[in-house]
Design a protein around this motif. Structure first.
Motif, PDB file in Angstrom:
ATOM      1  N   ALA A 161       0.828  -1.204   0.000  1.00 38.03           N
ATOM      2  CA  ALA A 161       0.000   0.000   0.000  1.00 38.03           C
ATOM      3  C   ALA A 161       0.866   1.258   0.000  1.00 38.03           C
ATOM      4  CB  ALA A 161      -0.934  -0.006   1.213  1.00 38.03           C
ATOM      5  N   VAL A 162       1.922   1.246   0.795  1.00 37.80           N
ATOM      6  CA  VAL A 162       2.836   2.397   0.834  1.00 37.80           C
ATOM      7  C   VAL A 162       3.423   2.641  -0.549  1.00 37.80           C
ATOM      8  CG1 VAL A 162       5.063   3.201   1.728  1.00 37.80           C
ATOM      9  CG2 VAL A 162       3.395   2.161   3.285  1.00 37.80           C
ATOM     10  N   LEU A 163       3.859   1.579  -1.198  1.00 39.84           N
ATOM     11  CA  LEU A 163       4.437   1.707  -2.540  1.00 39.84           C
ATOM     12  C   LEU A 163       3.408   2.242  -3.538  1.00 39.84           C
ATOM     13  CD1 LEU A 163       6.860   1.204  -4.409  1.00 39.84           C
ATOM     14  CD2 LEU A 163       6.024  -1.140  -4.725  1.00 39.84           C
ATOM     15  N   LEU A 164       2.178   1.736  -3.459  1.00 39.39           N
ATOM     16  CA  LEU A 164       1.131   2.178  -4.376  1.00 39.39           C
ATOM     17  C   LEU A 164       0.761   3.645  -4.150  1.00 39.39           C
ATOM     18  CD1 LEU A 164      -1.248  -0.935  -4.403  1.00 39.39           C
ATOM     19  CD2 LEU A 164       0.139  -0.094  -6.297  1.00 39.39           C
ATOM     20  N   VAL A 165       0.662   4.048  -2.877  1.00 40.42           N
ATOM     21  CA  VAL A 165       0.339   5.452  -2.579  1.00 40.42           C
ATOM     22  C   VAL A 165       1.430   6.372  -3.114  1.00 40.42           C
ATOM     23  CG1 VAL A 165       0.101   7.138  -0.708  1.00 40.42           C
ATOM     24  CG2 VAL A 165      -1.126   4.960  -0.589  1.00 40.42           C
ATOM     25  N   TRP A 166       2.672   5.989  -2.897  1.00 38.11           N
ATOM     26  CA  TRP A 166       3.793   6.793  -3.402  1.00 38.11           C
ATOM     27  C   TRP A 166       3.709   6.910  -4.924  1.00 38.11           C
ATOM     28  CZ3 TRP A 166       7.792   5.069  -6.667  1.00 38.11           C
ATOM     29  CH2 TRP A 166       8.820   5.997  -6.869  1.00 38.11           C
ATOM     30  N   ALA A 167       3.435   5.800  -5.611  1.00 40.06           N
ATOM     31  CA  ALA A 167       3.362   5.813  -7.071  1.00 40.06           C
ATOM     32  C   ALA A 167       2.166   6.630  -7.558  1.00 40.06           C
ATOM     33  CB  ALA A 167       3.280   4.386  -7.604  1.00 40.06           C
ATOM     34  N   LEU A 168       1.027   6.472  -6.911  1.00 39.59           N
ATOM     35  CA  LEU A 168      -0.175   7.190  -7.327  1.00 39.59           C
ATOM     36  C   LEU A 168      -0.044   8.692  -7.111  1.00 39.59           C
ATOM     37  CD1 LEU A 168      -2.941   4.770  -6.007  1.00 39.59           C
ATOM     38  CD2 LEU A 168      -2.436   5.278  -8.394  1.00 39.59           C
ATOM     39  N   ASN A 169       0.680   9.076  -6.069  1.00 38.88           N
ATOM     40  CA  ASN A 169       0.859  10.497  -5.792  1.00 38.88           C
ATOM     41  C   ASN A 169       1.811  11.174  -6.772  1.00 38.88           C
ATOM     42  OD1 ASN A 169      -0.958  10.760  -3.693  1.00 38.88           O
ATOM     43  ND2 ASN A 169       0.547  10.224  -2.124  1.00 38.88           N
ATOM     44  N   LEU A 170       2.424  10.378  -7.635  1.00 33.66           N
ATOM     45  CA  LEU A 170       3.256  10.932  -8.699  1.00 33.66           C
ATOM     46  C   LEU A 170       2.472  11.085  -9.999  1.00 33.66           C
ATOM     47  CD1 LEU A 170       6.554   8.865  -8.204  1.00 33.66           C
ATOM     48  CD2 LEU A 170       6.102  11.206  -7.450  1.00 33.66           C
ATOM     49  N   THR A 171       1.205  10.669  -9.982  1.00 40.49           N
ATOM     50  CA  THR A 171       0.392  10.634 -11.194  1.00 40.49           C
ATOM     51  C   THR A 171      -0.907  11.400 -10.980  1.00 40.49           C
ATOM     52  OG1 THR A 171      -0.912   8.690 -10.619  1.00 40.49           O
ATOM     53  CG2 THR A 171       1.282   8.296 -11.552  1.00 40.49           C
ATOM     54  N   PRO A 172      -1.676  11.598 -12.055  1.00 38.41           N
ATOM     55  CA  PRO A 172      -2.993  12.227 -11.914  1.00 38.41           C
ATOM     56  C   PRO A 172      -3.970  11.411 -11.075  1.00 38.41           C
ATOM     57  CG  PRO A 172      -2.246  12.336 -14.189  1.00 38.41           C
ATOM     58  CD  PRO A 172      -1.301  11.426 -13.475  1.00 38.41           C
ATOM     59  N   ALA A 173      -3.615  10.156 -10.747  1.00 38.71           N
ATOM     60  CA  ALA A 173      -4.489   9.301  -9.939  1.00 38.71           C
ATOM     61  C   ALA A 173      -4.378   9.594  -8.450  1.00 38.71           C
ATOM     62  CB  ALA A 173      -4.173   7.828 -10.203  1.00 38.71           C
ATOM     63  N   ALA A 174      -3.622  10.638  -8.073  1.00 37.12           N
ATOM     64  CA  ALA A 174      -3.394  10.961  -6.664  1.00 37.12           C
ATOM     65  C   ALA A 174      -4.669  11.019  -5.819  1.00 37.12           C
ATOM     66  CB  ALA A 174      -2.626  12.275  -6.555  1.00 37.12           C
ATOM     67  N   PRO A 175      -5.813  11.562  -6.319  1.00 35.55           N
ATOM     68  CA  PRO A 175      -7.016  11.637  -5.477  1.00 35.55           C
ATOM     69  C   PRO A 175      -7.530  10.284  -4.984  1.00 35.55           C
ATOM     70  CG  PRO A 175      -7.218  13.131  -7.336  1.00 35.55           C
ATOM     71  CD  PRO A 175      -5.984  12.299  -7.585  1.00 35.55           C
ATOM     72  N   LEU A 231       2.794   5.293  10.536  1.00 31.65           N
ATOM     73  CA  LEU A 231       1.898   6.043   9.663  1.00 31.65           C
ATOM     74  C   LEU A 231       0.761   6.699  10.432  1.00 31.65           C
ATOM     75  CD1 LEU A 231       1.743   3.492   6.694  1.00 31.65           C
ATOM     76  CD2 LEU A 231       2.849   5.744   6.655  1.00 31.65           C
ATOM     77  N   TRP A 232       0.293   6.057  11.502  1.00 31.77           N
ATOM     78  CA  TRP A 232      -0.768   6.650  12.315  1.00 31.77           C
ATOM     79  C   TRP A 232      -0.317   7.917  13.031  1.00 31.77           C
ATOM     80  CZ3 TRP A 232      -1.742   1.169  14.574  1.00 31.77           C
ATOM     81  CH2 TRP A 232      -2.659   0.473  13.761  1.00 31.77           C
ATOM     82  N   THR A 233       0.964   7.983  13.354  1.00 32.34           N
ATOM     83  CA  THR A 233       1.451   9.085  14.197  1.00 32.34           C
ATOM     84  C   THR A 233       2.321  10.096  13.460  1.00 32.34           C
ATOM     85  OG1 THR A 233       3.333   7.688  14.880  1.00 32.34           O
ATOM     86  CG2 THR A 233       1.382   7.670  16.286  1.00 32.34           C
ATOM     87  N   ALA A 234       2.759   9.782  12.247  1.00 34.03           N
ATOM     88  CA  ALA A 234       3.661  10.689  11.512  1.00 34.03           C
ATOM     89  C   ALA A 234       2.941  11.990  11.147  1.00 34.03           C
ATOM     90  CB  ALA A 234       4.177   9.999  10.252  1.00 34.03           C
ATOM     91  N   THR A 235       3.632  13.088  11.315  1.00 36.23           N
ATOM     92  CA  THR A 235       3.076  14.405  10.960  1.00 36.23           C
ATOM     93  C   THR A 235       3.664  14.940   9.654  1.00 36.23           C
ATOM     94  OG1 THR A 235       4.750  15.473  12.353  1.00 36.23           O
ATOM     95  CG2 THR A 235       2.598  15.000  13.361  1.00 36.23           C
ATOM     96  N   ASP A 236       4.671  14.260   9.155  1.00 41.76           N
ATOM     97  CA  ASP A 236       5.284  14.677   7.889  1.00 41.76           C
ATOM     98  C   ASP A 236       5.484  13.454   7.003  1.00 41.76           C
ATOM     99  OD1 ASP A 236       6.621  15.783   5.786  1.00 41.76           O
ATOM    100  OD2 ASP A 236       8.473  16.213   6.890  1.00 41.76           O
ATOM    101  N   LEU A 237       4.585  13.317   6.031  1.00 45.41           N
ATOM    102  CA  LEU A 237       4.677  12.203   5.080  1.00 45.41           C
ATOM    103  C   LEU A 237       4.917  12.738   3.671  1.00 45.41           C
ATOM    104  CD1 LEU A 237       1.779   9.907   6.383  1.00 45.41           C
ATOM    105  CD2 LEU A 237       4.241   9.508   6.607  1.00 45.41           C
ATOM    106  N   SER A 238       5.708  13.802   3.607  1.00 51.78           N
ATOM    107  CA  SER A 238       5.994  14.415   2.303  1.00 51.78           C
ATOM    108  C   SER A 238       6.702  13.453   1.367  1.00 51.78           C
ATOM    109  CB  SER A 238       6.837  15.678   2.489  1.00 51.78           C
ATOM    110  OG  SER A 238       8.039  15.377   3.199  1.00 51.78           O
ATOM    111  N   TRP A 239       7.459  12.501   1.921  1.00 51.76           N
ATOM    112  CA  TRP A 239       8.145  11.528   1.087  1.00 51.76           C
ATOM    113  C   TRP A 239       7.160  10.612   0.361  1.00 51.76           C
ATOM    114  CZ3 TRP A 239       7.709   6.263   2.274  1.00 51.76           C
ATOM    115  CH2 TRP A 239       7.135   5.964   3.528  1.00 51.76           C
ATOM    116  N   LEU A 240       5.896  10.584   0.854  1.00 51.12           N
ATOM    117  CA  LEU A 240       4.847   9.825   0.189  1.00 51.12           C
ATOM    118  C   LEU A 240       3.984  10.716  -0.705  1.00 51.12           C
ATOM    119  CD1 LEU A 240       3.352   7.283   2.783  1.00 51.12           C
ATOM    120  CD2 LEU A 240       4.358   6.765   0.566  1.00 51.12           C
ATOM    121  N   GLY A 241       4.332  11.976  -0.745  1.00 50.32           N
ATOM    122  CA  GLY A 241       3.519  12.902  -1.513  1.00 50.32           C
ATOM    123  C   GLY A 241       2.283  13.354  -0.778  1.00 50.32           C
TER     124      GLY A 241
END
Length: 427
Positions: free
Chosen positions: A37-51, A117-127
């Motif tokens: 899921a982490v990998l997919l979210v990262w990949a999707l956030n690089l594309t128009p499928a981000a929403p 992931l529940w507690t992180a306040t900065d997930l910019s690396w995931l977009g």
């Protein structure tokens, strides 16, 4: 491993190959799904499928309730049973054991990742700007709850074995769901009382999953405690001991949760609770469908007949077989509890569910649909004789009347004796 060569009873040399040998590795997909899921979210956030990327955090229920049933539908019935001559070799092949051993490290790594992931306040690396939203966090909790629930099945496989290390892995795997008492109740309670009114984990005809769930949870807990208390009484010792397998199992859970809370903070507490409850709810959904309405009849001596393949619902669908380590071949498991998953067999005499366990779990959540599909199958299994069915006591009179049985005394006598004549109408 290639094909196994063996000699048939007629002297002919034959070859046999486990077609699922490498498919068993897919059993490690659920405990690694969070990383996927982490990998997919990262990949999707690089594309128009981000929403749509927040949907991915619900990967657990998507896998359990959608993907596995769909693959079951496409792949169809399994049907492959190992011949007697290769059983011993398969049992000794440690490849199959290591697949189950690896579940736990993947499971714990995924749980730790969820806490981050529940507690992180900065997930910019995931977009992602800031941290996850509440809906995504709940989806993640349900997903890791699916990992915990399937982990209980892995613990079930290992908990039946004689090797001490496998039994300890079983106990540790149960820690995430705070359901360690299952190790005691299932092995020493359920396998003794299966398909009888005395078994809390055997569902009754007319009983909905939502009625069964609290009864099984509370009944199994009480049974496990009483079984351990009785064991210590036979030893002449106090059951308030770290050697009490209920207490040491709960202690493992308490330590695991305490460490996670200490590292990630109290913010993880509600999500740990949600995932644990969902995990053992998934187990109880499986319990619900495995013995629904099935009843071991009483003999003239007043004892229950021996458990046979007729007392478990089976399903031989390929995908769920692989993901649940042949749990669906449940009749053979009850006949041979220590037999390893790769050697369990599909039995023609066992009653069959109309779909794989994954599909039937979802159906169990909707009582009208469940009863429409399953009640007629239970009746057909007993030749239409409702008196031979394990009926929910609260609904017994109403159900008997529905099938034309009006004399409760005759019905009880018929249901309590193997081979007794029927007093009700044939369905």
């Amino acid at each position: 491993m290639g094909a196994l060569t063996f000699t048939r009873p007629d002297g002919e040399v034959a070859l046999w190959r486990d077609r699922k040998r490498y498919l068993w590795l897919f059993g490690l997909v659920p405990p690694s799904a969070v990383f996927l899921a982490v990998l997919l979210v990262w990949a999707l956030n690089l594309t128009p499928a981000a929403p749509i990327s927040p949907v991915v955090w619900w990967i657990g229920p998507i896998l359990v309730y959608l993907l596995i049933p769909a693959i079951d539908l496409i792949s169809g019935v399994d049907g492959q049973n190992p011949p007697d001559e290769v059983m011993e070799y398969l049992e000794r092949d440690r490849y199959y054991r290591w697949i189950t051993y690896l579940y736990f490290p993947f499971q714990i790594a995924s749980l730790v990742m969820c806490c981050y992931l529940w507690t992180a306040t900065d997930l910019s690396w995931l977009g992602i700007d800031g941290g996850l939203g509440l809906v995504s966090k709940i989806g993640l909790a349900i997903s890791i709850g699916c990992v915990a629930g399937i982990g209980i099945n892995t613990a079930h496989e290992l908990g039946h074995k004689k090797e001490e290390n496998e039994r300890w892995i079983s106990k540790i795997t149960l820690a995430q769901s705070f359901y360690g008492h299952f190790y005691i109740e299932h092995n020493r309670g359920h396998h003794v009382r299966v398909s009888t009114p005395e078994d809390p984990a055997s569902s009754r005809f007319g009983e909905t999953f939502w009625e069964f769930f609290p009864r099984s949870v509370w009944g199994s807990l009480k049974s496990a405690w009483h079984l351990e208390k009785a064991r210590f009484e036979r030893l002449g010792k106090s059951h308030w001991s770290i050697k009490n397998d209920v207490l040491n199992a709960w202690l493992m859970s308490a330590v695991l949760f305490a460490v996670l809370i200490a590292v990630f903070g109290p913010e993880v507490i509600p999500f740990l609770i949600v995932q644990a409850v969902f995990g053992f709810a998934l187990l109880e959904a499986v319990n619900y469908l495995e013995h629904y309405g099935l009843l071991r009849q009483k003999t003239a001596s007043g004892r229950y007949e021996r458990c046979t393949p007729a007392h478990s619902w089976n399903s031989d669908r390929v995908a769920t077989n692989v993901f649940l380590y042949h749990l669906q071949r449940h009749s053979d498991h009850h006949a041979n509890p220590t037999r390893r998953y790769q050697t369990l067999r599909s039995m023609d005499v066992a009653p069959e569910l109309p779909a794989g366990y994954a599909t039937m779990i979802a159906l169990a959540y909707f009582p009208p649909l469940w009863r429409k599909v399953m009640d007629r199958r239970v009746l057909a299994h007993y030749g239409g004789d409702i008196t031979k069915v394990n009926i929910a006591p609260r609904k017994r009179a109403k159900i008997l009347a529905r099938y034309g049985v009006t004399d409760e005394t005759d019905a009880t006598r018929a249901a309590g004796t193997t081979g007794a004549g029927t007093t009700g109408a044939r369905a």
